[in-house]
Enzyme design. Structure first.
Site, PDB file in Angstrom:
ATOM      1  N   HIS A 248       0.823  -1.208   0.000  1.00 11.36           N
ATOM      2  CA  HIS A 248       0.000   0.000   0.000  1.00 11.36           C
ATOM      3  C   HIS A 248       0.855   1.254   0.000  1.00 11.36           C
ATOM      4  CE1 HIS A 248       0.571  -1.028   4.340  1.00 11.36           C
ATOM      5  NE2 HIS A 248       0.830   0.258   4.411  1.00 11.36           N
TER       6      HIS A 248
ATOM      7  N   GLU B 224      -8.581 -11.679  -9.953  1.00 12.16           N
ATOM      8  CA  GLU B 224      -7.321 -11.545  -9.220  1.00 12.16           C
ATOM      9  C   GLU B 224      -6.949 -12.822  -8.478  1.00 12.16           C
ATOM     10  OE1 GLU B 224      -7.851  -8.229  -6.562  1.00 12.16           O
ATOM     11  OE2 GLU B 224      -9.967  -8.701  -6.269  1.00 12.16           O
TER      12      GLU B 224
ATOM     13  N   ASP C 188      -2.822  -8.691  -7.123  1.00 13.00           N
ATOM     14  CA  ASP C 188      -3.170  -9.923  -6.407  1.00 13.00           C
ATOM     15  C   ASP C 188      -3.047 -11.150  -7.299  1.00 13.00           C
ATOM     16  OD1 ASP C 188      -3.602  -9.235  -3.755  1.00 13.00           O
ATOM     17  OD2 ASP C 188      -5.626  -8.512  -4.144  1.00 13.00           O
TER      18      ASP C 188
ATOM     19  N   CYS D  59      -6.437  -3.145 -13.977  1.00 16.67           N
ATOM     20  CA  CYS D  59      -6.399  -2.039 -13.025  1.00 16.67           C
ATOM     21  C   CYS D  59      -5.278  -2.181 -12.012  1.00 16.67           C
ATOM     22  CB  CYS D  59      -7.739  -1.895 -12.300  1.00 16.67           C
ATOM     23  SG  CYS D  59      -8.165  -3.301 -11.250  1.00 16.67           S
TER      24      CYS D  59
END
Length: 596
Positions: free
Chosen positions: A199, A446, A470, A517
């Site tokens: 993140h 994902e 992912d 994405c």
């Protein structure tokens, strides 16, 4: 003498500034820049907490049993002395006045300064007093947490660093802190832990500032206010650089600014390839306030609104339907009629939620967060929360084009449960008389199980979006936030590319829209490969759009398509791709045109 620290380059560019350390503590410390008008109040918070702890020590000493060892009383005297020392409290107040830290951050920052001084003492007895200092600070932080709450972050960025820019150094940065820092003044990030799609890395790229993660002992080697260089291209951190090195990096900064200016001129140029293929470049956003930046960058819509950021930094109090509806509506209206794809909440893994009430989630987060109760699994386990969000989403669709995207689906059972919740929500909205709109429904691909059973998903959904972060993590069994295995996280792995190509091809054959994405979409190194696979929709951080658009404008998809089979069947796809894209001697044209 300068020090070089190596880590993982996750956000390009060069940052030069004074180090701001966010210390690891046994007590959670909020990190907030406060408004200048509240400086005196914040200093008063600090001294009030000091007085409270001093009273606690007095009471403890008064109530000592008569037969208690004398050492206990002496120890409390030492703690009282440390607490009253201006080197702790006075210096912490200076952090508040000069750097505008909240009181908790100021105390933890000063602890780092003093702890290093203790470590450097030759006398063993004095070195051991560091533990006493840490205990005093822990009491002080607990007192602050029980008193007047820490102020909320400012609504607008403010530079409290004086004439020099600031760079943030931490062992790790919590997602809640990243939300605060995103609106703050830092010009770069360095963390001890993390991977290329952690993140911290993702938010650093969204802020378009240099970052190095997985730098191991960086927070232990760098001191408060050290001058440091962050080389986001090489994954290098230079502490206390020589004048020659400093000037070289300042030159690189100027060159980078010139390049950004050139790319900015492409902002409103349509993304069309040399052979006339129109490519959709969408933006990833975290909050409604990010939408104007997406428009400014030339995005033709939002491909991923990460709704979980609305759920964070709230002390565990979930946003109600009205608050969510207002946030989604503002994002839709800010995009001025362009489509907004909103992902339902993806809490878990590297995005834990503070104060989460689910005991299962807390348990799984400790054991293996990436494989635990996250994303759609958590939503289905908390149906009232999930339906609140769905109602807010469909109500927001009344104000403009909304697409709803479901994360981490892996089976038909989860799909059916999701659709049942949606049907129920639509009935509830109809019965309540609330206005709502139609919304296309999409699935994120994902999990390898989803990619390998794609026909099931194509039957139920209007569109697909491939979350490569992912997908790579689960395909390769690599925790993407763990710097110990970050070198094994490989977007070029043949298995990953084969799953990508298969998913894109099947979606196009079924006439369903498909986008990527994940971070691969915003990395120009993969633009031509994804175009060769047939991808025509990319979603990325707004700051990455111009670089990818440059690649698109120089691409010929007909020529690129001829190379895809050779690349994905290769044992070394990256080398094969580079070889095929490089001009051959005597070749007048090659699909790869190098940027000037």
């Amino acid at each position: 003498m300068s020090i070089q620290i190596f880590g993982l380059p996750v956000s390009r560019g060069v940052a030069i500034g004074r180090a701001v350390l966010v210390a690891s503590s046994r007590v959670d410390v909020p990190h907030v820049f406060i408004d200048p008008s509240r400086i005196d109040d914040e200093v008063a918070r600090l001294y009030a907490a000091r007085d409270t702890v001093a009273t606690e020590f007095d009471v403890l000493k008064r109530d000592l049993p008569a037969d208690a060892p004398q050492e206990l009383g002496a120890l409390l005297d030492v703690h009282q002395m440390l607490l009253q020392d201006e080197a702790l409290i006075g210096a912490s107040a200076d952090w508040i006045r000069q750097r505008h830290y909240n009181a908790e951050w100021a105390v933890s920052a000063q602890l780092e300064v003093l702890a290093r001084q203790f470590d450097e003492m030759e006398d063993a007895y004095l070195r051991e007093r560091k533990a006493d200092l840490e205990q005093v600070v822990e009491r002080l932080l607990r007192s602050l947490s029980k008193g007047v709450p820490s102020p909320m972050p400012d609504a607008e960025p403010r530079d409290f660093g004086g004439d020099e820019p600031l760079v943030l150094v931490a062992s790790d940065i919590a997602p809640a802190d990243m939300l605060n820092f995103k609106r703050s003044v830092f010009k770069g990030f360095v963390t001890d832990v993390g991977g290329k799609t952690s993140h911290t890395a993702i938010v650093a790229r969204s802020m378009d500032i240099p970052a190095v993660v997985g730098a191991r002992q960086a927070s232990g080697l760098i001191r408060q206010d050290d001058c440091i260089i962050i080389d986001g291209d090489a994954g290098l951190v230079i502490v206390d650089p020589s004048p020659i090195v400093l000037e070289e990096y300042r030159f690189r900064q100027r060159q980078s600014e010139l390049e950004r200016g050139r790319l900015a001129r492409l902002r409103h140029t349509p993304a069309v390839t040399l052979d006339g293929e129109r490519i959709e470049l969408l933006a990833n956003i975290e909050m409604p306030e990010d939408a104007p930046a997406a428009l400014e960058a030339g995005a033709v819509g939002v491909g991923l609104f990460r709704s979980e950021f609305l759920f964070m930094n709230r002390g565990g109090n979930l946003p109600d339907e009205e608050e969510q509806y207002d946030a989604y509506r503002r994002a839709v209206e800010a995009m001025k009629g362009l489509p907004v794809t909103i992902r339902t909440v993806d809490i878990g893994a590297d995005k834990p939620m503070d104060g989460m009430t689910s005991s299962e989630l807390r348990h799984e987060s400790v054991l293996n967060p990436a494989l635990g109760l996250r994303a759609i699994r958590w939503s289905l386990s908390e149906p009232s929360m999930f339906r609140r969000q769905l109602r807010a989403l469909y109500r927001a669709a009344h104000h403009g084009p909304v697409k709803i995207m479901i994360p981490m689906l892996a089976s038909q059972r989860e799909i059916v449960q999701t659709l049942e919740n949606i049907a129920l929500v639509k009935r509830q909205l109809t019965e309540s008389g609330k206005s709502f709109g139609d919304a296309e429904l999409g699935a994120m691909i994902e999990v390898p199980a989803a990619a390998l059973t794609l026909p099931i998903f194509l039957r139920y959904f209007d569109f697909l979006s491939i979350g490569t972060n992912d997908l790579i993590q689960y395909t390769l069994a690599i925790d993407r936030a763990d710097e110990a295995v970050a070198h094994l996280y490989d977007p070029w792995h043949p298995a990953v590319l084969q799953l990508l190509h298969s998913s894109i091809s099947q979606a196009r054959a079924a006439g369903k829209a498909v986008s990527v994405c994940g971070e691969m979409a915003g990395d120009p190194a993969f633009s031509e490969l994804l175009l060769s696979m047939g991808l025509r929709s990319f979603s990325m951080h707004p700051t990455q759009i111009a670089s990818v658009k440059q690649k698109v404008l120089r691409a010929d998809t007909r020529r690129l398509a001829s190379m895809v089979s050779e690349v994905i069947s290769s044992e070394d796809p990256e080398s094969t791709c580079l070889s095929l894209l490089s001009p051959q001697p005597g070749q007048a044209f090659a699909p790869r045109l190098v940027a000037s």
